[in-house]
Design a protein around this motif. Sequence first.
Motif, short mmCIF file in Angstrom:
data_model
loop_
_atom_site.label_atom_id
_atom_site.label_comp_id
_atom_site.label_asym_id
_atom_site.label_seq_id
_atom_site.Cartn_x
_atom_site.Cartn_y
_atom_site.Cartn_z
N SER A 168 17.99 18.35 -4.19
CA SER A 168 17.74 18.26 -2.76
C SER A 168 16.28 17.94 -2.48
CB SER A 168 18.12 19.58 -2.08
OG SER A 168 17.83 19.54 -0.70
N ALA A 169 15.36 18.57 -3.24
CA ALA A 169 13.94 18.31 -3.03
C ALA A 169 13.58 16.86 -3.34
CB ALA A 169 13.11 19.26 -3.89
N VAL A 170 14.16 16.32 -4.42
CA VAL A 170 13.88 14.93 -4.77
C VAL A 170 14.43 13.99 -3.71
CG1 VAL A 170 14.35 13.09 -6.44
CG2 VAL A 170 13.79 15.38 -7.25
N VAL A 171 15.67 14.24 -3.27
CA VAL A 171 16.30 13.37 -2.28
C VAL A 171 15.52 13.41 -0.96
CG1 VAL A 171 18.37 13.02 -0.88
CG2 VAL A 171 18.58 13.49 -3.31
N GLN A 172 15.19 14.61 -0.49
CA GLN A 172 14.46 14.73 0.77
C GLN A 172 13.09 14.05 0.68
OE1 GLN A 172 15.65 15.99 3.63
NE2 GLN A 172 17.60 16.68 2.79
N SER A 173 12.38 14.27 -0.41
CA SER A 173 11.07 13.64 -0.58
C SER A 173 11.19 12.13 -0.68
CB SER A 173 10.37 14.20 -1.83
OG SER A 173 10.13 15.58 -1.70
N TYR A 174 12.24 11.67 -1.33
CA TYR A 174 12.44 10.23 -1.48
C TYR A 174 12.67 9.57 -0.12
CZ TYR A 174 14.54 5.83 -3.06
OH TYR A 174 14.82 4.50 -3.27
N PHE A 175 13.51 10.17 0.70
CA PHE A 175 13.77 9.59 2.02
C PHE A 175 12.55 9.73 2.93
CE2 PHE A 175 18.48 10.28 1.15
CZ PHE A 175 18.67 8.94 0.82
N ASN A 176 11.78 10.79 2.77
CA ASN A 176 10.52 10.89 3.52
C ASN A 176 9.57 9.77 3.12
OD1 ASN A 176 11.12 13.16 5.08
ND2 ASN A 176 10.41 14.59 3.52
N LEU A 177 9.54 9.46 1.82
CA LEU A 177 8.70 8.35 1.35
C LEU A 177 9.19 7.03 1.92
CD1 LEU A 177 6.51 7.08 -0.39
CD2 LEU A 177 8.09 7.16 -2.34
N GLN A 178 10.51 6.83 1.91
CA GLN A 178 11.04 5.58 2.47
C GLN A 178 10.71 5.47 3.95
OE1 GLN A 178 12.24 3.10 0.71
NE2 GLN A 178 12.02 4.32 -1.16
N ASN A 179 10.70 6.59 4.64
CA ASN A 179 10.32 6.59 6.05
C ASN A 179 8.86 6.19 6.22
OD1 ASN A 179 10.55 7.02 8.85
ND2 ASN A 179 9.85 9.13 8.65
N SER A 180 7.98 6.74 5.39
CA SER A 180 6.56 6.39 5.46
C SER A 180 6.34 4.91 5.15
CB SER A 180 5.75 7.25 4.49
OG SER A 180 5.71 8.59 4.92
N ASP A 448 22.50 14.00 5.90
CA ASP A 448 23.67 13.86 5.02
C ASP A 448 23.42 14.58 3.69
OD1 ASP A 448 26.32 12.33 4.46
OD2 ASP A 448 25.06 11.87 2.73
N ALA A 449 22.21 14.44 3.13
CA ALA A 449 21.86 15.14 1.90
C ALA A 449 21.83 16.65 2.12
CB ALA A 449 20.51 14.64 1.38
N GLN A 450 21.34 17.06 3.28
CA GLN A 450 21.31 18.49 3.62
C GLN A 450 22.72 19.07 3.67
OE1 GLN A 450 18.90 19.42 7.08
NE2 GLN A 450 20.20 21.16 7.59
N LEU A 451 23.65 18.32 4.24
CA LEU A 451 25.04 18.79 4.32
C LEU A 451 25.66 18.87 2.93
CD1 LEU A 451 27.51 19.61 5.96
CD2 LEU A 451 28.06 17.19 6.23
N ALA A 452 25.38 17.86 2.09
CA ALA A 452 25.93 17.88 0.73
C ALA A 452 25.44 19.10 -0.04
CB ALA A 452 25.54 16.59 0.00
N THR A 453 24.17 19.43 0.12
CA THR A 453 23.62 20.62 -0.55
C THR A 453 24.22 21.89 0.04
OG1 THR A 453 21.55 19.42 -0.94
CG2 THR A 453 21.50 21.81 -1.16
N ALA A 454 24.36 21.93 1.37
CA ALA A 454 24.92 23.12 2.02
C ALA A 454 26.36 23.36 1.61
CB ALA A 454 24.83 22.97 3.54
N LEU A 455 27.08 22.30 1.26
CA LEU A 455 28.47 22.43 0.82
C LEU A 455 28.59 22.68 -0.68
CD1 LEU A 455 30.20 19.65 2.96
CD2 LEU A 455 30.41 22.13 3.23
#
Length: 466
Positions: A168-180, A448-455
């Motif tokens: 989750s940390a890698v995915v969230q950081s990756y999408f934050n990077l893509q946003n930047s 979407d990644a947050q939901l996958a982790t929550a499930l």
Amino acid sequence: MKLLLSLVLAALLSGCAAIKPGEPTVSKTDAAQLGLQESVITWPTEKWWHRYGDPQLNQLIEQALANSPSMDAAQARLGLANAAVGQARAVRLPQANVGYQLTRERFSENYIYPPPFGGSMQTDTSLRLDLGFDLDLWGRNRSYYAAAVSRQQATQADAQMARNTLVSAVVQSYFNLQNSLAQEKVLSQLVMQLENVLDITRQRVVAGLDTEVETNQADSAVSAARVQLSQATTNADLLRHQIAALLGAGPQRGQEIQRAKLAQVPGNVPANIPLALLGRRPDIVAARLRAEASASDISAAKAEFYPNVNLSAFAGFMSLGLSHLLDGGSQAYGVGPAITLPIFHGGALNAQLDARQAERDLAIANYNQTLLTAIREVADATSAIQALQQQTLDQSASLRAITSAYEIAVKRYKSGLGNFVQVLQAQNEVQKQAILNTDMQTRAYKLDAQLATALGGGYGIPSATP
């Protein structure tokens, strides 16, 4: 003989320390009362991030799972739990030891040794095999073993939770990077547009249509946009470093990450929270198993109040003089029970039982809190995804409208029909809406990644019990 044994056993039991009764003060939360239902949903797969179709992201996660110190720590904790199970299992089995002793000594003339041993130097030696077995009549060792197994299984679930957290940390950081990186592109285009407006303003000044005031305003807008572009670049560098650390690599690894073209986000969200979540979330499973381990610890603590009966036996050789050690006459052997009866320990056994019962209450409370947190996380992600779908449509319409307005304002300004204030106002709104648009696009992936982790992140136990 049987009557005598029965009387001895009755006397032992009657002499045991008194057990103080204790009832649980905390009970497990009923999941059905929290709204969980028997329903069928599409659960995340073990490699749920593959649905984004991004080979670069897939490679980053595989590297993180292989090299991250957090995964090494999780495996080390699992090794400790496995060792604890081995120790608890060993206590339930017969124990055997071989011992050899050799002592060279002078025997006293005024003690129990008759002549010619008294006053002489002799070698006292023995070789023996000792056997012991704890009958575990009251199930103390069985309870300790059950507790160790439950904690081992909980640690296995913890290892899966560590995996989920890392992914989750890698995915969230990756999408934050893509946003930047997307914001970098937007701001770069904006700087070019503002530089074009600055050129138009200078031309209007030459033509006598504007003053140095408008020129300075246009120049200031360009400088401000360049500052924001620099900030976006710096933020991207920091995110690259963050991802590299998650991968267990140096900062240079983060510099290799390229801007990706994000595909369509999966949009399936559960209509309600399924009861099967109890077996799909590794943190819930771990909390439940630790509560079960605490219950086994209570059983073991209660067994401490009863007599402990061990069987012991030995066989070997004993002699004075090393040369006679293995002679037939040096044989020695014996067998018998060893009984320990707790009668008065100053309240230590009841205090120990109180501690185990408090640990059980704490474990149940932790389970209840973990369950509530899991349900909230699923509900939060589901609600946010559902709301974002309409927000994205509205945001896209807003961006298209303000972009069109900005283009019209620039054309009017260039042709001498408008003023710079109109251009500046439209430009500020375009910048705000463009940044917000990239944020929303990235937020869809992050939710979407947050939901996958929550499930549960692909974790599942088919026979999980609520």
